[in-house]
Motif scaffolding. Structure first.
Motif, PDB file in Angstrom:
ATOM      1  N   ILE A 156       0.606  -1.488   0.296  1.00 49.84           N
ATOM      2  CA  ILE A 156       0.356  -0.227  -0.201  1.00 49.84           C
ATOM      3  C   ILE A 156       1.151   1.157   0.063  1.00 49.84           C
ATOM      4  CG2 ILE A 156      -1.975   1.339   1.763  1.00 49.84           C
ATOM      5  CD1 ILE A 156      -2.794  -1.111   0.161  1.00 49.84           C
ATOM      6  N   GLU A 209      -1.789   6.198  -0.092  1.00 54.93           N
ATOM      7  CA  GLU A 209      -3.331   5.641   0.226  1.00 54.93           C
ATOM      8  C   GLU A 209      -3.529   5.616   1.931  1.00 54.93           C
ATOM      9  OE1 GLU A 209      -6.108   1.734  -0.574  1.00 54.93           O
ATOM     10  OE2 GLU A 209      -4.889   2.630  -1.769  1.00 54.93           O
ATOM     11  N   TYR A 210      -2.847   5.181   2.974  1.00 50.34           N
ATOM     12  CA  TYR A 210      -2.122   5.412   4.421  1.00 50.34           C
ATOM     13  C   TYR A 210      -2.719   7.043   4.648  1.00 50.34           C
ATOM     14  CZ  TYR A 210       0.110   0.988   4.429  1.00 50.34           C
ATOM     15  OH  TYR A 210       0.565  -0.244   4.265  1.00 50.34           O
ATOM     16  N   TYR A 225      -3.278  -0.909   9.326  1.00 51.69           N
ATOM     17  CA  TYR A 225      -3.972  -0.527   8.100  1.00 51.69           C
ATOM     18  C   TYR A 225      -3.420   1.050   7.930  1.00 51.69           C
ATOM     19  CZ  TYR A 225      -8.769   0.993   5.965  1.00 51.69           C
ATOM     20  OH  TYR A 225      -8.759   1.156   5.192  1.00 51.69           O
ATOM     21  N   SER A 284     -10.516  -0.025  -1.181  1.00 50.23           N
ATOM     22  CA  SER A 284     -10.023   0.622  -2.202  1.00 50.23           C
ATOM     23  C   SER A 284      -9.909  -0.607  -3.227  1.00 50.23           C
ATOM     24  CB  SER A 284      -8.233   1.059  -1.955  1.00 50.23           C
ATOM     25  OG  SER A 284      -7.633   0.494  -1.558  1.00 50.23           O
ATOM     26  N   VAL A 304      -7.038  -1.194  -4.710  1.00 49.66           N
ATOM     27  CA  VAL A 304      -5.793  -1.408  -4.816  1.00 49.66           C
ATOM     28  C   VAL A 304      -5.769  -2.274  -3.172  1.00 49.66           C
ATOM     29  CG1 VAL A 304      -3.029  -1.662  -3.763  1.00 49.66           C
ATOM     30  CG2 VAL A 304      -4.471   0.463  -4.701  1.00 49.66           C
ATOM     31  N   GLU A 305      -6.694  -2.813  -2.309  1.00 50.09           N
ATOM     32  CA  GLU A 305      -7.605  -3.331  -1.585  1.00 50.09           C
ATOM     33  C   GLU A 305      -7.241  -4.889  -2.277  1.00 50.09           C
ATOM     34  OE1 GLU A 305      -7.637  -2.369   3.084  1.00 50.09           O
ATOM     35  OE2 GLU A 305      -8.800  -0.920   1.424  1.00 50.09           O
TER      36      GLU A 305
END
Length: 405
Positions: free
Chosen positions: A27, A31-32, A61, A171, A173-174
């Motif tokens: 990630i 995004e974080y 996360y 998301s 990406v997830e």
């Protein structure tokens, strides 16, 4: 013999497997940052001044910091406004900073000092003097109790509306990481089915699955593994003394791995040999229930309604009612992400409304003690137009992996 079952060896199957993780990555920092911004927006909505996220998947996360929960308080304070800060033992600072993706000030305590007093002091230094403080729902009671006693001017509440509010919506990406992890485990399922032979033990099968997951790109191998033969398959999480495989046994294999922390979790049930009429009947009831659950998953419907749809199929066939045996004794499914079981849940008491980005297992297991059990487990994610399978359900009892599809 069931198509795709037996006829090969562990050595031959391991040789065929290759790394499937090409093109995936961790990630991003951006995004974080977006996750923290969303958490802060939810805190404002909930009237929460700050949340504490403990070592484990919540810390990972929001910050990208991998650290496992222990008897020492390690975590991050995310305020509704401003920059996050960490709390950790002084002797762990250098190590902790090495794992950080999102950097922040580290508030430290020595072994003879109270991290709980430090926690409240840090909040005050961050400009939070009163109000609601959300505590990670996965944090041990001793942490909650310690901070509550050290600084009782705050109102301590469950941080779940913020943590779950962020994490249960995945998301792109997830979703891509979850998809790849599940693709990897499905290939392992196909391989393990081919190595089965009369007399093989559960331990031998588990060892193969662990190594096969490594071969497809999961460095830690299997995250978990359940292998059940014959009557043992009627017990969802196994038995004390598992039997070896015999001809015409029902075979239930439930396993998964992790990719960048994201989980797969797939179950296949088939027959080693020639299915009996009873095995065919229960196998099909189970698939009908699984497909009914999928069809019931509509945007704006409740999680409970999905469980109800699967349960109705099995009750109409004479099982249950409700959670009674023989029948479906557990929930139809669970959320999945960094935790293999996370919110929300496909169970009759969960009134959460389905929304785009939610991800679920779909596994309305049919258990008949004294005979056998059947669990088909695949996962789906919600889009604005409805559910989408990560992996397609088993094809048929005679061809579970769809070789002739």
């Amino acid at each position: 013999m069931t198509l795709g079952v037996g006829g090969s060896t562990a050595e031959q199957e391991l040789e065929k497997l290759t790394d499937m993780t090409k093109g995936t990555g961790p990630i991003s920092h951006d995004e974080y940052s977006r996750r923290i911004e969303k958490a802060q927006a939810l805190m404002t909505t909930e009237g929460i001044e700050a949340i504490y996220v403990n070592a484990g998947t919540n810390l990972y996360y929001f910050t990208g910091t991998r650290w496992y929960a222990s008897e020492r308080m390690v975590g991050a304070i995310i305020p509704a406004k401003g920059e996050l800060e960490y709390i950790a033992p002084a002797f762990e600072v250098d190590t902790l900073e090495g794992f950080m993706v999102v950097k922040g000030k580290v508030n430290t305590w020595h072994e003879d000092e109270s991290p709980y007093s430090l926690f409240g002091d840090a909040l005050i230094q961050m400009g939070v003097n009163s109000g609601k403080i959300g505590i990670d729902e996965s944090a041990a009671f001793f942490i909650f109790d310690g901070v509550r006693q050290a600084h009782n001017q705050f109102e301590y509440v469950n941080a779940k509306p913020v943590t779950a509010g962020c994490r249960m919506i995945k998301s792109e990406v997830e979703l891509s990481l979850l998809q790849r992890a599940k693709d990897m485990t499905l290939e392992v399922h196909k391989s393990v089915a081919r190595i089965l032979h009369e007399g093989i033990s559960v331990g031998e099968v588990e060892a193969f699955i662990h190594e096969a997951h490594k071969r497809v790109g999961a460095p830690a191998g299997s995250y978990f593994c359940i292998v059940l033969f014959g009557e043992d398959s009627a017990y969802p999480h196994g038995v004390k003394s598992p039997k070896v495989l015999e001809l015409n046994d029902t075979v239930l294999i439930d396993t998964g791995c992790q990719l960048q922390g994201y989980n797969s979790d797939i179950t296949r049930t088939f027959v080693f040999g020639t299915p009996s009429a009873r095995q065919r009947e229960l196998w099909q009831y189970e698939q009908d229930a699984q497909l009914a659950a999928f069809d019931a998953a509509k945007i704006g419907s409740t999680c409970a309604s999905v469980d109800r749809a699967a349960r109705d199929v099995l009750e109409a066939a004479g099982f249950g009612p409700g959670y009674n045996l023989p029948g479906l004794p557990h929930r139809t499914g669970h959320g999945i992400g960094l935790d293999i079981h996370e919110w929300p849940y496909l169970v009759l008491n969960d009134q959460t409304l389905l929304a785009a980005g939610m991800c679920f297992s779909n596994e309305p297991m049919l258990c008949v003690p004294g005979e056998f059990g059947v669990r088909h487990e695949d996962h789906f994610y919600m889009t604005e137009t409805g559910p989408v399978w990560f992996t397609q359900p088993a094809h048929s009892i005679d061809d579970p992996f769809g070789y002739e599809a």
